[in-house]
Structures are given as structure tokens and as C-alpha cells.
Design a protein around this motif. Structure first.
Motif, short mmCIF file in Angstrom:
data_model
loop_
_atom_site.label_atom_id
_atom_site.label_comp_id
_atom_site.label_asym_id
_atom_site.label_seq_id
_atom_site.Cartn_x
_atom_site.Cartn_y
_atom_site.Cartn_z
N GLU A 99 0.84 -1.21 0.00
CA GLU A 99 0.00 0.00 0.00
C GLU A 99 0.87 1.26 0.00
OE1 GLU A 99 -0.49 -2.71 2.00
OE2 GLU A 99 -2.06 -3.35 0.61
N MET A 100 1.93 1.24 0.82
CA MET A 100 2.85 2.38 0.85
C MET A 100 3.52 2.54 -0.52
SD MET A 100 5.99 3.10 3.47
CE MET A 100 7.04 4.56 3.32
N ALA A 101 3.94 1.42 -1.09
CA ALA A 101 4.61 1.46 -2.40
C ALA A 101 3.69 2.09 -3.44
CB ALA A 101 5.01 0.05 -2.83
N LYS A 102 2.41 1.76 -3.37
CA LYS A 102 1.47 2.33 -4.34
C LYS A 102 1.39 3.85 -4.20
CE LYS A 102 -1.39 -1.74 -4.95
NZ LYS A 102 -2.63 -2.46 -4.64
N GLU A 103 1.36 4.32 -2.95
CA GLU A 103 1.29 5.77 -2.70
C GLU A 103 2.54 6.47 -3.23
OE1 GLU A 103 -1.23 7.71 -1.51
OE2 GLU A 103 -2.33 5.84 -1.80
N LEU A 104 3.71 5.84 -3.02
CA LEU A 104 4.96 6.46 -3.45
C LEU A 104 5.12 6.41 -4.97
CD1 LEU A 104 7.32 5.07 -0.64
CD2 LEU A 104 6.35 7.38 -0.81
N ALA A 105 4.74 5.28 -5.55
CA ALA A 105 4.87 5.13 -7.02
C ALA A 105 3.97 6.14 -7.74
CB ALA A 105 4.53 3.71 -7.43
N LYS A 106 2.80 6.37 -7.16
CA LYS A 106 1.86 7.34 -7.72
C LYS A 106 2.51 8.72 -7.85
CE LYS A 106 -1.86 8.25 -5.17
NZ LYS A 106 -2.92 7.77 -4.23
#
Ligand code: NI
Length: 259
Positions: free
Chosen positions: A163-170
Motif C-alpha cells: 500500500e505504501m509502495a502504491k502511494e509512493l509510485a503514484k
């Protein structure tokens, strides 16, 4: 081109673990790798990283204060970093971040303040940052969602959730993957690796720490970037040379002072 076409985007060649054979090792690495980025963790290691970068064409430095080393940080540390930041072989501010794992580290508020000061410095010099985040995922994500703007970053040895990775990749931030991605118990890291857009992926070793399988427990060195990359190519079902070329393009896009 080097034998592997890979970069080690995070290695501490200044570490005393390399004192016995640093020169010989670097001579070998020059054949095997496109380049190595050596982040600093305090004044002494930043100075050493800059020195190595000045001696060897394929080594680049980052300068900064690691959250484990803030106890005796000098009052003028930003001025000192600013002098190094003008050196063309300094390609980032790092490694900087939050470390809530070690109880003897400085209080969280002090860590955050010094992190944000160093991020401001990076922005002044239009440099990216190299982020260390150990057991501080919630606060780190919040900072990058609410406060941090206008700077490129790599989350080195990323250990956060999908979930954190998704926020950062965004937000277009980069992810460093190293030896931990090869560990048997690192299913979470591999899930993140499968998710992360290929153009935000970097390889690293964090040498002399976090040695990949099958050498776990021994001293790590930048040459082992290849083990992590081979493992990743298999996991992702992509051609090794293609992945090497992609991650090398990523290094040069992020660390834009690298020619
Ligand atoms: Ni490191």
C-alpha cells in the motif's frame, strides 16, 4: 560497457569492512559494473565518499547525515553539506531519513527536523535524495504525502508495505531493491517488486550489509548487485540485459548529474 551493465545505486565502499582490499575490489568492480553510488552517513563518510568519487570515474557520491548518526551533528552541518553539493561528482543528498528501530537514536521530532532540513538543501541544489526508512513507514509516508514537495527520491532498500509502495509510485518516487529481496522470508519485498513500475526500479547492495543469497552472512560488495538483478529478472520473467538497461536508464534519470 561493463560485464553486467548494472549500477549499484547504494554501496558504502567507505566502510571499514573494505579497508583490507578496497583498491583491488574497486578495480574488479570497474570491469563488472557501470557505476556505483556511495552515500555518506555523517561528515567523515561523506568526505570519504567524495574522495572515492574524485579518484574513480565510475564512482559517484552522495552526502548527508544518516538518522543513526545525529547525536553529535555539528551546528553548521548544512553549510558543510552545501560545499560538497557543489562538487559535480556529488549526485544526491543521502542517506537521510528516519530510523525508529534503534532506541538510542535521537527523538523522532529531531530526526524529522534534520531530515526536512536536508531535503531543503537538496532542493536548493536541485539534487535527488536517498531515503533510509527503518520502522518509520507511517511517519515517512505522511511526510511525503503532506510536506515534501519538489524533490526526487529513492527509497533505498524499500521495506514498506504494498500500500505504501502504491502511494509512493503514484508520486513518481523510486525504489531501491537489494539483497533482502532474495531472502526466503521477504515475500513482501518481492510483492512490491512485482508491483513497482519498471521505470522506478533501482538495484543496490547497501554493502557491506544485507548480502544476497547465497552469500547471506558474509560481507556484501557491489559485485553482488548481479545476484539481486538475476533473481529479479527471474521473478519478473524478464530478460536480464533488458532489466539491466532499464535500471541503468533509471539511475541516470534520477541522479541527473551522472553523464
Ligand atoms: Ni545504506
Amino acid at each position: 560497457m561493463s560485464r553486467t551493465g548494472l549500477w549499484d545505486s547504494h554501496a558504502h565502499l567507505d566502510d571499514e569492512a573494505f579497508n583490507p582490499d578496497r583498491e583491488e575490489l574497486i578495480a574488479q568492480l570497474q570491469q563488472d559494473l557501470e557505476g556505483v553510488i556511495n552515500p555518506g552517513c555523517d561528515a567523515a563518510s561523506s568526505a570519504f565518499a567524495v574522495k572515492l568519487a574524485e579518484i574513480y570515474d565510475f564512482i559517484y557520491a552522495a552526502v548527508g547525515w544518516h538518522p543513526e548518526n545525529l547525536k553529535d551533528i555539528p551546528a553548521n552541518y548544512l553549510e558543510q553539506l552545501a560545499v560538497w553539493a557543489q562538487n559535480p561528482k556529488v549526485v544526491a543528498i543521502g542517506e537521510i531519513g528516519l530510523d525508529y528501530y534503534w532506541k538510542e537514536n535521537e527523538p523522532r521530532e529531531a530526526q524529522k527536523r534534520i531530515l526536512l532540513e536536508q531535503i531543503d538543501l537538496a532542493k536548493q541544489f536541485d539534487l535527488p535524495i536517498i531515503i533510509h526508512d527503518r520502522d518509520a513507514h507511517g511517519d515517512m509516508l505522511e511526510l511525503f504525502q503532506k510536506e515534501v514537495r519538489g524533490v526526487q527520491a529513492v527509497f533505498h532498500c524499500f521495506s514498506g508495505s504494498l500500500e505504501m509502495a502504491k502511494e509512493l509510485a503514484k508520486r513518481g518516487y523510486y525504489f531501491g531493491f537489494g539483497g533482502t529481496s532474495t531472502f526466503k522470508n521477504s515475500q513482501k519485498v518481492r510483492e512490491v517488486m512485482k508491483y513497482v513500475p519498471r521505470e522506478l526500479m533501482l538495484f543496490e547492495t547497501d554493502s557491506p550489509y544485507l548480502t544476497p543469497i547465497p552469500y547471506r552472512g558474509k560481507r556484501n560488495n557491489p559485485g553482488y548487485t548481479e545476484l539481486t538483478a538475476l533473481h529479479a529478472a527471474e521473478l519478473l520473467g524478464v530478460d536480464f540485459a533488458e532489466l539491466a538497461a532499464q535500471t541503468t536508464a533509471n539511475v541516470k534519470r534520477l541522479f541527473k548529474r551522472i553523464p
